[in-house]
Design a protein around this motif. Sequence first.
Motif, mmCIF file in Angstrom:
data_model
loop_
_atom_site.group_PDB
_atom_site.id
_atom_site.type_symbol
_atom_site.label_atom_id
_atom_site.label_comp_id
_atom_site.label_asym_id
_atom_site.label_seq_id
_atom_site.Cartn_x
_atom_site.Cartn_y
_atom_site.Cartn_z
ATOM 1 N N GLY A 110 -12.050 14.604 -5.581
ATOM 2 C CA GLY A 110 -12.704 15.704 -4.875
ATOM 3 C C GLY A 110 -13.035 16.896 -5.743
ATOM 4 N N GLY A 111 -13.009 16.749 -7.070
ATOM 5 C CA GLY A 111 -13.285 17.863 -7.963
ATOM 6 C C GLY A 111 -12.048 18.612 -8.424
ATOM 7 N N PHE A 112 -10.873 18.222 -7.958
ATOM 8 C CA PHE A 112 -9.608 18.829 -8.391
ATOM 9 C C PHE A 112 -9.097 17.954 -9.526
ATOM 10 N N GLU A 113 -9.139 18.466 -10.757
ATOM 11 C CA GLU A 113 -8.920 17.658 -11.952
ATOM 12 C C GLU A 113 -7.480 17.713 -12.465
ATOM 13 N N LEU A 114 -7.005 16.547 -12.923
ATOM 14 C CA LEU A 114 -5.693 16.390 -13.543
ATOM 15 C C LEU A 114 -5.905 15.794 -14.919
ATOM 16 N N TYR A 115 -5.262 16.390 -15.934
ATOM 17 C CA TYR A 115 -5.348 15.907 -17.310
ATOM 18 C C TYR A 115 -3.942 15.637 -17.835
ATOM 19 N N ILE A 116 -3.783 14.552 -18.575
ATOM 20 C CA ILE A 116 -2.532 14.300 -19.291
ATOM 21 C C ILE A 116 -2.775 14.695 -20.731
ATOM 22 N N GLY A 117 -2.054 15.714 -21.199
ATOM 23 C CA GLY A 117 -2.269 16.240 -22.540
ATOM 24 C C GLY A 117 -1.328 15.686 -23.579
ATOM 25 N N GLY A 118 -0.232 15.134 -23.178
ATOM 26 C CA GLY A 118 0.736 14.580 -24.105
ATOM 27 C C GLY A 118 1.750 13.776 -23.319
ATOM 28 N N ALA A 119 2.253 12.722 -23.929
ATOM 29 C CA ALA A 119 3.251 11.884 -23.251
ATOM 30 C C ALA A 119 4.184 11.293 -24.289
ATOM 31 N N SER A 120 5.425 11.080 -23.885
ATOM 32 C CA SER A 120 6.398 10.461 -24.778
ATOM 33 C C SER A 120 7.397 9.647 -23.972
#
Length: 176
Positions: free
Chosen positions: A44-54
């Motif tokens: 719906g235009g509400f954005e989620l980003y994963i910037g780093g993971a471990s």
Amino acid sequence: MAAVVVVAMVVLGAAAFIALEPRLPGSSDGRGPACSPKPCTAPGGFELYIGGASLDGGRLVMEVSFKNNTPAGGFEAVTYRHTSTADFTLAYPANNNAKPITDAACPGWEEARIERGAPSPTGPDRLCFNAPPGGLADAELRWAPDEGVFPVAGSIALHNVALTTASPSSTASPSR
């Protein structure tokens, strides 16, 4: 006869509400607009980003950021969207679903308000799960933010997420 009139009014009211609700063009996966840079999802235009993971001690630790590109108009009463750790699930094979872990190393955050139209994503915030026993090959992060009357959801396949062996930055802090 009165019942028929009431039902007709409810149906017409619902149709008008749906017609007036703002929409964005769908992405190729049908889960909302396209987003970039990957890995991301934009229900719906509400954005989620994963910037780093471990993977750290049997724990999957991710830094997530948000951007609100939801359209204005319709029946909008506010200029923000909200989300919290409770909106996330880690899904992996055999229909296993895990909710986030919240503790001193991974504090929960409640009802983050993400204003519409900010020039850059808000965050990062830390999100932690017990690592799936079979690895991340078939795992996905599912996100179901509160998007109003008609809920939307998005997901990110974790096989595309680059992992480090140490925890992401310990400077990740709540964006509120």
